[in-house]
Design an enzyme around this catalytic site. Structure first.
Site, short mmCIF file in Angstrom:
data_model
loop_
_atom_site.label_atom_id
_atom_site.label_comp_id
_atom_site.label_asym_id
_atom_site.label_seq_id
_atom_site.Cartn_x
_atom_site.Cartn_y
_atom_site.Cartn_z
N HIS A 53 0.80 -1.22 0.00
CA HIS A 53 0.00 0.00 0.00
C HIS A 53 0.84 1.27 0.00
O HIS A 53 0.30 2.36 -0.14
CB HIS A 53 -0.98 -0.01 1.18
CG HIS A 53 -2.11 -0.96 0.97
ND1 HIS A 53 -3.32 -0.57 0.46
CD2 HIS A 53 -2.20 -2.30 1.15
CE1 HIS A 53 -4.11 -1.61 0.37
NE2 HIS A 53 -3.45 -2.68 0.76
N ASP A 57 -2.38 1.85 -4.23
CA ASP A 57 -3.55 2.09 -3.40
C ASP A 57 -4.43 0.83 -3.41
O ASP A 57 -4.54 0.15 -4.42
CB ASP A 57 -4.32 3.29 -3.95
CG ASP A 57 -5.51 3.66 -3.08
OD1 ASP A 57 -5.44 3.46 -1.85
OD2 ASP A 57 -6.51 4.13 -3.64
#
Length: 80
Positions: A53, A57
């Site tokens: 992450h 995303d």
């Protein structure tokens, strides 16, 4: 794939930002689209995506997994 392993999560190693884990194909009872009260046996496979992450995303990773599912379920559409 080993038939004893139906689902697993892979581990990222630097410098990877994403990795896909593919399980074994299994026969499972799924609802029949032609008969709402019936079931049919179909091949089912578990695919797990692991994303870093810091680089990708989670929403983009989910979109990728949705697109991958679409291609696997309808391979001829990919050729168009």
């Amino acid at each position: 794939m080993n038939h004893a392993v139906s689902l697993f999560t892979s581990i990222l190693n630097p410098p990877q930002s994403a990795i896909i884990a593919v399980g074994t194909v299994e026969k499972r009872a799924v609802p029949d689209k032609a008969n709402p009260n019936g079931y049919v046996f179909d091949d089912v496979i578990n695919i797990t995506g692991t994303f870093d992450h810091r680089v990708i995303d989670g929403a983009k990773g989910g979109e990728y997994m949705r697109a991958l599912k679409q291609v696997i379920e309808n391979p001829l559409e990919f050729l168009l």
